[in-house]
Design a protein around this motif. Structure first.
Motif, PDB file in Angstrom:
ATOM      1  N   UNK A   1      76.945  94.432  33.327  1.00  0.00           N
ATOM      2  CA  UNK A   1      75.670  94.917  32.790  1.00  0.00           C
ATOM      3  C   UNK A   1      74.549  94.642  33.789  1.00  0.00           C
ATOM      4  N   UNK A   2      74.543  93.431  34.347  1.00  0.00           N
ATOM      5  CA  UNK A   2      73.514  93.076  35.318  1.00  0.00           C
ATOM      6  C   UNK A   2      73.624  93.881  36.601  1.00  0.00           C
ATOM      7  N   UNK A   3      74.858  94.071  37.084  1.00  0.00           N
ATOM      8  CA  UNK A   3      75.044  94.831  38.319  1.00  0.00           C
ATOM      9  C   UNK A   3      74.683  96.303  38.096  1.00  0.00           C
ATOM     10  N   UNK A   4      74.986  96.818  36.901  1.00  0.00           N
ATOM     11  CA  UNK A   4      74.582  98.186  36.568  1.00  0.00           C
ATOM     12  C   UNK A   4      73.065  98.305  36.538  1.00  0.00           C
ATOM     13  N   UNK A   5      72.395  97.283  35.978  1.00  0.00           N
ATOM     14  CA  UNK A   5      70.930  97.278  35.981  1.00  0.00           C
ATOM     15  C   UNK A   5      70.399  97.296  37.409  1.00  0.00           C
ATOM     16  N   UNK A   6      71.045  96.526  38.296  1.00  0.00           N
ATOM     17  CA  UNK A   6      70.640  96.523  39.703  1.00  0.00           C
ATOM     18  C   UNK A   6      70.843  97.904  40.327  1.00  0.00           C
ATOM     19  N   UNK A   7      71.961  98.556  39.980  1.00  0.00           N
ATOM     20  CA  UNK A   7      72.230  99.882  40.524  1.00  0.00           C
ATOM     21  C   UNK A   7      71.198 100.901  40.026  1.00  0.00           C
ATOM     22  N   UNK A   8      70.790 100.775  38.755  1.00  0.00           N
ATOM     23  CA  UNK A   8      69.762 101.667  38.214  1.00  0.00           C
ATOM     24  C   UNK A   8      68.415 101.444  38.891  1.00  0.00           C
ATOM     25  N   UNK A   9      68.085 100.169  39.115  1.00  0.00           N
ATOM     26  CA  UNK A   9      66.839  99.855  39.831  1.00  0.00           C
ATOM     27  C   UNK A   9      66.923 100.386  41.258  1.00  0.00           C
ATOM     28  N   UNK A  10      68.097 100.205  41.878  1.00  0.00           N
ATOM     29  CA  UNK A  10      68.282 100.723  43.227  1.00  0.00           C
ATOM     30  C   UNK A  10      68.159 102.234  43.293  1.00  0.00           C
ATOM     31  N   UNK A  11      68.652 102.912  42.272  1.00  0.00           N
ATOM     32  CA  UNK A  11      68.644 104.375  42.270  1.00  0.00           C
ATOM     33  C   UNK A  11      67.257 104.947  41.961  1.00  0.00           C
ATOM     34  N   UNK A  12      66.553 104.326  40.991  1.00  0.00           N
ATOM     35  CA  UNK A  12      65.284 104.898  40.527  1.00  0.00           C
ATOM     36  C   UNK A  12      64.042 104.249  41.133  1.00  0.00           C
ATOM     37  N   UNK A  13      64.081 102.935  41.395  1.00  0.00           N
ATOM     38  CA  UNK A  13      62.872 102.205  41.799  1.00  0.00           C
ATOM     39  C   UNK A  13      62.748 102.109  43.317  1.00  0.00           C
ATOM     40  N   UNK A  14      63.805 101.671  43.992  1.00  0.00           N
ATOM     41  CA  UNK A  14      63.697 101.384  45.422  1.00  0.00           C
ATOM     42  C   UNK A  14      63.356 102.626  46.259  1.00  0.00           C
ATOM     43  N   UNK A  15      63.992 103.793  46.019  1.00  0.00           N
ATOM     44  CA  UNK A  15      63.644 104.955  46.854  1.00  0.00           C
ATOM     45  C   UNK A  15      62.293 105.589  46.488  1.00  0.00           C
ATOM     46  N   UNK A  16      61.667 105.135  45.394  1.00  0.00           N
ATOM     47  CA  UNK A  16      60.466 105.813  44.903  1.00  0.00           C
ATOM     48  C   UNK A  16      59.249 105.617  45.799  1.00  0.00           C
ATOM     49  N   UNK A  17      59.216 104.499  46.544  1.00  0.00           N
ATOM     50  CA  UNK A  17      58.067 104.237  47.413  1.00  0.00           C
ATOM     51  C   UNK A  17      58.474 103.256  48.492  1.00  0.00           C
ATOM     52  N   UNK A  18      57.581 103.071  49.460  1.00  0.00           N
ATOM     53  CA  UNK A  18      57.851 102.112  50.537  1.00  0.00           C
ATOM     54  C   UNK A  18      57.947 100.694  50.008  1.00  0.00           C
ATOM     55  N   UNK A  19      57.247 100.428  48.897  1.00  0.00           N
ATOM     56  CA  UNK A  19      57.274  99.101  48.292  1.00  0.00           C
ATOM     57  C   UNK A  19      58.273  99.008  47.141  1.00  0.00           C
ATOM     58  N   UNK A  20      59.185  99.972  47.052  1.00  0.00           N
ATOM     59  CA  UNK A  20      60.141  99.963  45.953  1.00  0.00           C
ATOM     60  C   UNK A  20      60.989  98.708  45.915  1.00  0.00           C
ATOM     61  N   UNK A  21      61.379  98.228  47.102  1.00  0.00           N
ATOM     62  CA  UNK A  21      62.201  97.009  47.133  1.00  0.00           C
ATOM     63  C   UNK A  21      61.418  95.798  46.649  1.00  0.00           C
ATOM     64  N   UNK A  22      60.100  95.794  46.854  1.00  0.00           N
ATOM     65  CA  UNK A  22      59.274  94.686  46.347  1.00  0.00           C
ATOM     66  C   UNK A  22      59.225  94.709  44.807  1.00  0.00           C
TER      67      UNK A  22
END
Length: 458
Positions: free
Chosen positions: A163-184
């Motif tokens: 569940x946690x790793x899936x949450x990380x994958x969802x954040x990686x898919x939707x949040x990180x590529x969204x902006x230069x500060x997505x990883x932050x």
């Protein structure tokens, strides 16, 4: 305190716990611990996605990326070893809450990192909390679970990792590529465990086995009474029985009150074979798992898939973890711990070879899902058997040091990936991972089988 008292919890407490059905309070402990487990997995998983983004944004070399990936595992190696010792000294619940607080705050601070050195330093601190949390949580749940369902409940606890790793994958898919500060923003979301630590500290009971082992019998009995008065759930409503006579250890073990004495007891004549087998399995599984899964998004990105597609593939692969846990949770009380662990490790070896040689999107996804299915099912079985390996007085120490040895492999594995990829590409890399899975499968047969047995039985 007598030797026997140091070795096992109060007999009536242990028997009463094993006689319980699965109650609403067990569900609270399982979900409360499982949420902490899921948040732990989310943090570890986020690194694999953040790393891919930072390679592009910060123009990281392979060596720099490897050190960011491995830094957390340096802290985890130390944290796992210390966490087990502290849990045997100060209790399971308090140390569990402290670990959540440490890594939650450090993960949030990682969002503010301005360079590689700062991020590496913060990842070490994050690892201190992460490394201590997992063996403490599995020890805690195992000591509260009735014997007949203990293995299954620990595998279900481990399933929260998916569940946690899936949450990380969802954040990686939707949040990180969204902006230069997505990883932050991804790291900022990882600060949630700091808040959850307060819920754990005040919302969950201490382990009654640990309380009884420390001579706090009245408190232990009060905790057990709370479980006895809790409504039974599901089929367990038909299985509430009177406490059975506990099976006592064949012979009392020497008292082990200091950290040095507890560590020495892990290598006593009685325990040295299972300790050696357990450490071997932990080392090999950590090397293959973290070497593969931390780098999968980056490997796919390097093969020509863009950031979004490589993250999307990883998300689909991650979803196969849940059925892997489900099958392992069923088999572990049917086949037993050793057989289930060994079969899932053998399946992981085959899947690793197939994934390393796969070409085309369909083959990559299918073989990646197989690797995810078997590898995470093996993790569930490993976490089930680990706390059962040792008596109550050594359980936290034994589980923590096994995890600590495993974390050494998780430090080495990410650092090994770039040179192995340069030497032989993905096929060589995943054949090596498969060899580690095979060695772990063989070592699993040196572990003790405790299916259905009282927790402190030898």
């Amino acid at each position: 305190m007598t030797d026997a008292a140091t070795t096992a919890p109060d007999a009536s407490v242990a028997a009463r716990l094993d006689a319980l059905p699965f109650t609403r309070r067990h569900l609270k402990v399982l979900t409360g611990s499982g949420l902490g487990w899921a948040l732990d997995a989310m943090d570890v998983g986020l690194v694999s996605f953040v790393l891919t983004a930072l390679i592009a944004q910060w123009s990281l070399t392979g060596e720099q990326a490897s050190w960011i990936a491995s830094a957390g595992f340096v802290g985890m190696a130390v944290g796992a070893s210390l966490g087990g010792l502290l849990a045997d000294r100060f209790g399971r619940r308090s140390v569990f809450a402290l670990t959540l607080l440490v890594y939650g705050l450090a993960t949030g601070a990682s969002a503010l990192a301005g360079g590689v050195a700062a991020l590496i330093a913060l990842r070490v601190v994050v690892g201190l909390g992460l490394g201590a949390e997992l063996p403490v949580a599995s020890t805690y749940v195992s000591e509260l679970a009735p014997a007949r369902m203990r293995g299954r409940l620990i595998v279900i606890l481990e399933a929260f990792w998916a569940i946690g790793w899936t949450a990380a994958a969802l954040i990686g898919f939707f949040v990180i590529p969204a902006s230069a500060d997505g990883w932050r923003w991804a790291f900022a979301l990882g600060a949630i465990p700091a808040l959850y630590a307060l819920i754990v500290r005040w919302g969950l009971p201490e382990s009654p086995r640990w309380l009884a082992q420390r001579g706090r019998d009245a408190e232990a009995s009060e905790v057990v009474a709370g479980f006895e008065s809790s409504p039974a759930l599901g089929e367990s409503r038909r299985h509430r029985t009177a406490p059975a006579a506990p099976a006592l250890p064949a012979a009392p073990a020497p008292a082990a009150t200091s950290a040095r004495q507890r560590l020495a007891r892990l290598w006593s004549a009685e325990l040295r074979v299972r300790t050696a087998a357990l450490w071997t399995v932990w080392f090999c599984v950590n090397f293959a798992y973290y070497g593969a899964f931390i780098w999968i998004p980056t490997i796919l990105f390097a093969q020509g898939y863009d950031l979004v597609k490589s993250f999307g593939f990883t998300l689909i692969i991650t979803l196969a973890q849940l059925p892997g846990y489900a099958v392992a949770a069923w088999l572990i009380e049917v086949w037993g711990r050793r057989a289930t662990l060994s079969v899932f490790l053998a399946g992981s070896a085959i899947a690793a070879v197939l994934f390393g040689t796969a070409s085309g999107e369909g083959a990559i996804i299918a073989t990646g899902m197989a690797l995810s299915f078997f590898n995470l099912g093996a993790w569930g079985a490993l976490y089930a058997v680990t706390p059962e390996t040792y008596p109550t007085s050594l359980r936290g120490t034994g589980a923590g040091w096994a995890a600590g040895v495993g974390r050494i492999a998780s430090i080495v594995a990410p650092l090994s990936v770039p040179p192995l990829l340069a030497a032989g590409g993905a096929p060589l890399l995943f054949v090596i991972f498969a060899a580690f899975f095979v060695l772990a499968a063989a070592a699993a047969w040196g572990l003790a089988e405790h299916r259905g047995a009282a927790l402190d039985d030898r």
